[in-house]
Design an enzyme around this catalytic site. Structure first.
Site, PDB file in Angstrom:
ATOM      1  CE  LYS A  71      -2.725   0.165   3.536  1.00 44.20           C
ATOM      2  NZ  LYS A  71      -1.631   0.531   4.405  1.00 44.20           N
ATOM      3  CB  THR A  73       5.200   0.016  -2.416  1.00 41.03           C
ATOM      4  OG1 THR A  73       5.989  -0.498  -1.343  1.00 41.03           O
ATOM      5  CG2 THR A  73       5.995  -0.040  -3.708  1.00 41.03           C
ATOM      6  NE  ARG A  94      -0.454   4.923   8.620  1.00 41.00           N
ATOM      7  CZ  ARG A  94      -0.629   3.644   8.915  1.00 41.00           C
ATOM      8  NH1 ARG A  94      -1.001   3.279  10.116  1.00 41.00           N
ATOM      9  NH2 ARG A  94      -0.412   2.707   8.008  1.00 41.00           N
ATOM     10  CE  LYS A 105       2.073  -3.240   8.404  1.00 41.07           C
ATOM     11  NZ  LYS A 105       2.894  -2.178   7.788  1.00 41.07           N
ATOM     12  CB  ALA A 273      -5.351   1.232  10.645  1.00 41.50           C
ATOM     13  CG  PHE A 301      -3.566  -2.791   9.232  1.00 39.59           C
ATOM     14  CD1 PHE A 301      -2.517  -3.631   8.869  1.00 39.59           C
ATOM     15  CD2 PHE A 301      -3.547  -2.252  10.509  1.00 39.59           C
ATOM     16  CE1 PHE A 301      -1.485  -3.935   9.745  1.00 39.59           C
ATOM     17  CE2 PHE A 301      -2.516  -2.550  11.404  1.00 39.59           C
ATOM     18  CZ  PHE A 301      -1.498  -3.405  11.016  1.00 39.59           C
ATOM     19  CG  PHE A 382       4.246 -10.005  -6.679  1.00 37.16           C
ATOM     20  CD1 PHE A 382       5.251 -10.463  -5.827  1.00 37.16           C
ATOM     21  CD2 PHE A 382       3.360  -9.060  -6.196  1.00 37.16           C
ATOM     22  CE1 PHE A 382       5.353  -9.991  -4.531  1.00 37.16           C
ATOM     23  CE2 PHE A 382       3.452  -8.582  -4.897  1.00 37.16           C
ATOM     24  CZ  PHE A 382       4.460  -9.053  -4.066  1.00 37.16           C
ATOM     25  CD1 TRP A 410       8.765  -3.260  -4.207  1.00 35.72           C
ATOM     26  CD2 TRP A 410       9.696  -4.336  -5.936  1.00 35.72           C
ATOM     27  NE1 TRP A 410       9.826  -3.984  -3.720  1.00 35.72           N
ATOM     28  CE2 TRP A 410      10.411  -4.658  -4.754  1.00 35.72           C
ATOM     29  CE3 TRP A 410      10.100  -4.899  -7.145  1.00 35.72           C
ATOM     30  CZ2 TRP A 410      11.509  -5.521  -4.762  1.00 35.72           C
ATOM     31  CZ3 TRP A 410      11.200  -5.753  -7.155  1.00 35.72           C
ATOM     32  CH2 TRP A 410      11.887  -6.058  -5.971  1.00 35.72           C
TER      33      TRP A 410
END
Length: 556
Positions: A71, A73, A94, A105, A273, A301, A382, A410
């Site tokens: 998210k 990224t 954030r 994480k 969150a 999240f 991906f 990415w």
């Protein structure tokens, strides 16, 4: 293949004064923290009050899985994509917590070629905001216990203290403690505990405050416990708000950094969150909207948590109206929601993908049907994604009238975000009828029920344990008008993290209700959610190191 930190360290960063220059920020409002970080005085907003706001774009996601969604990224890459096609854009993110950085994480600076830098600083101490928040939180705790020790003129019941201490670390050992042991001068023994700093109400207060005066008023309103005759005790009665605000005066100013491609980015505030309201500061968002034609922000999240709180709490309080929403998903994560084991996610599996699609489609439907906002699905690409899988996702989303854009940020940075950027621009030009999922006039229980049934698609809500008594007390004390901050597992629409996809025939159990009067909302704790995470069996901290030249390795 380079790691995230190697990519970030290889980047040639622009001086932060150059980044500020792109936004025409006057030097008088800029406070330098070295060459690549600066704080921007929030008083700049007063000078910009007559300037038209830029478009507000929210990036959210499906329920997270071990397969990853990307998210942040996507948020960074989308901003760089908008910049690539000539748009004046500012990111608002954030700040990462040290808990997940050293846990499992990871950080929150993006990944690959879509990152904010200096990545190591942002993921570690940054400009000291979290330390200031922890210090203010613990000053209030110290003053509270000292008041009891020094005679307790406020008649505080030590068994009904609701204010906990805080540390920005995953430390399960501190969830429940007994303190004040020893001699009489060592304090009054009582049961206590720690929350992670991002769950502290002071984090929420900082992120929702508009200036130092508003900050002090919010701090003063914090309820720390109750008296023997059931009256709430506030930080104002302990005379703590002035000293707390003094600790937070610099933390209140948004932090200016940049993406790998030199796009300006505000990184400020960091409530989780799942246990807090999950959005960066209102001040940073408003500055980004005044300084850019487009502000790209994210909420933590999945959309059932971060986006719900961004829309129902932050937008309500700050009077913000989003122009478009991006829902991020990966084919791998959708297959996980369809029941595929992590080790098999790289194999094409259309049946599992179809079974996992309801998770994405329910989030999309919530955005478009409940909140009435235009939406695009961003598939974070991906190498293992097959054409058949991507075509299936696109076909299912089109049934809801929503377009899908392949995001390759990415691997390609802003260049890989141009397709998504073009769709977002198109959506931003459409009018929308943004609405909340509940109204201010509803009771606390009606608001919780609205979130549970409209957003989670539960059958209803059950108040268990002390929650019914707490509900009655909160409404009697006049807190019933406040919005709701749901503390719920991030892994499922339900309060049971094992229920993947889009579960049906379940109810939400609320076991605790407490007021965050300074932040201005009621926190409803559901299921097994806790406000102090623990480290995993093999924490990420084991891989992090620094050499004799001060170069950090192992940070993702």
């Amino acid at each position: 293949m380079l790691t995230d930190i190697q990519i970030a360290q290889a980047c040639k960063k622009e001086k932060i004064t150059s980044i500020a220059g792109k936004l025409n920020i006057p030097d008088d409002y800029l406070e330098l923290y070295g060459n690549y970080k600066a704080k921007v005085d929030y008083n700049l907003l007063k000078d910009l009050k007559d300037r038209k706001d830029g478009k507000l774009i929210l990036v959210t996601a499906i329920n997270p899985t071990p397969a990853g969604e990307g998210k942040t990224t996507t948020t960074v890459g989308l901003a760089d994509g908008l910049s690539k096609i000539g748009k004046n854009v500012v990111v608002a993110l954030r700040e990462p917590s040290l808990g997940p950085v050293f846990g499992v994480k990871g950080g929150a600076a993006g990944g690959g070629y879509a990152q904010v830098v200096p990545m190591e600083d942002i993921n570690l101490h940054f400009t000291g905001d979290f330390h200031a928040i922890g210090a203010a939180n613990n000053l209030l705790a110290a003053m509270l216990d000292n008041h009891i020790q020094q005679g307790n003129s406020l008649n505080i019941d030590p068994r009904r203290i609701t204010w906990r201490r805080a540390v920005d670390m995953n430390d399960r050992q501190l969830r429940n403690i007994i303190d004040g042991l020893g001699q009489r001068a060592d304090g009054t023994p009582r049961q206590d505990g720690f929350d992670i700093t991002v769950a502290s109400e002071i984090m929420a207060v900082l992120c929702l405050a508009s200036d130092i005066i508003d900050l002090k008023e919010r701090l003063a309103n914090i309820v720390v416990g109750y008296t023997y005759d059931n009256k709430p005790v506030t930080a104002r009665e302990l005379k703590a708000q002035g000293a707390m605000a003094a600790l937070l005066k610099d933390a209140l100013k948004p932090n200016l950094v940049q993406t790998l491609e030199g796009t300006p980015a505000f990184v400020h505030g960091g409530p989780f969150a799942n246990i807090a309201h999950g959005c960066n500061s209102v001040t940073a968002t408003k500055l980004a909207m005044k300084l850019g034609d487009y502000c790209v922000t994210e909420a933590g999240f999945g959309a059932d948590l971060g986006a719900e709180k961004f829309l129902d709490i932050k937008c309500r309080m700050a009077k913000l109206k989003p122009n478009a929403v991006v829902v991020v998903a990966t084919v791998r994560a959708l297959k996980h929601h369809g029941g595929v084991a992590k080790e098999d996610l790289n194999k094409e599996n259309l049946d599992a993908l179809l079974k996992g699609m309801p998770n994405l489609l329910q989030h999309v439907s919530n955005i478009t049907d409940v909140y009435k906002l235009p939406c695009v699905v961003a598939i974070n690409a991906f190498p293992t994604d097959t054409k058949a899988e991507l075509d299936l996702v696109e076909a299912e989303c089109r049934k809801l009238g929503v377009n899908v854009a392949l995001s390759e940020v990415w691997a390609k940075g802003g260049e890989g975000g141009i397709a998504l950027a073009n769709e977002v621009i198109r959506l931003c030009e459409k009018d929308n009828d943004f609405t909340f999922s509940y109204t201010d006039e509803m009771t606390i229980l009606e608001k919780i029920n609205a979130i549970a049934t409209k957003i989670y698609h539960a059958d209803g809500v059950d108040l268990i344990g002390n929650a019914p008594k707490q509900l009655k007390q909160l409404e009697e004390l006049g807190f019933g008008h406040m919005p709701i901050c749901m503390a719920k597992t991030q892994y499922s629409f339900s309060d049971d993290q094992t229920k993947l996809g889009a579960p049906k025939n379940f109810r939400i159990s609320v076991r605790n209700l407490k007021v965050s009067a300074g932040a201005g909302f009621i926190v409803a704790l559901t299921g097994e959610i806790m406000t102090m995470p623990g480290l995993p069996k093999i924490p990420a901290a084991e891989k992090i190191d620094v050499d004799e030249n001060g170069v950090i390795t192992g940070l993702f």
